[in-house]
Write a protein that holds these residues in place. Sequence first.
Motif: not given
Length: 214
Positions: A22-37
């Motif tokens: 399903e679509p992934l939000g930028a905030a969700e991806l940022a949290q997974a990668l531990d980098v700024p949104a």
Amino acid sequence: MSERPDTVITAPVEALLLMATEPLGAAELAQALDVPAPEVWAALEELARFYDDTGRGFELRQVGHGWRLYTRTEHADLIARWVTEGQQAKLSQAALETLAVVAYLQPISRSRVSGIRGVNVDGVMRTLVTRGLLEEAGPSQETGAMLFRTSPVFLEKMGFSSLDELPPIAPYLPEASLLEAELAGQAEAILQVDDEAGTPTHDDAARPQGKEDA
């Protein structure tokens, strides 16, 4: 031609998008990668441009509050024809084993099937849904995870009138011990309910006892 993106962030973002159902939000991806949104936003836009400029067969779209990879519109006829013709193809061993797990433990979440089989089954589950053998059974009341069950097409293909006609597990599932243990655990839980609160209804007996995995 567009230059290849810096892979420090775009590569892991791309990997997550390829696995997403399903679509992934930028905030969700940022949290997974531990980098700024903002860095993830830049990576997403860079990937989208790169796919467009290099004429890939897929594109990265922003839909709603998330991002997801899609095949391009110009290939719609090809994809539709391939999917339709693929209905006649034989199921792989992995698909057959996954279908068996769902058939005997339905309704069941995708992650629980993965746990039983010991491998990621996202792609196999999508194939089985596409072929009409599995269907969504609604979210779990306990965890919210989407549950899956076999469809009427499954019964038709198997020549069954109901799931009561399913054969014993062991002869058809090479790694049947885990599944048999799961079923045995359910039966024990049902007997406990019977002892403590009287005979359960048919629906209660068919429903897995215990908390569903997310």
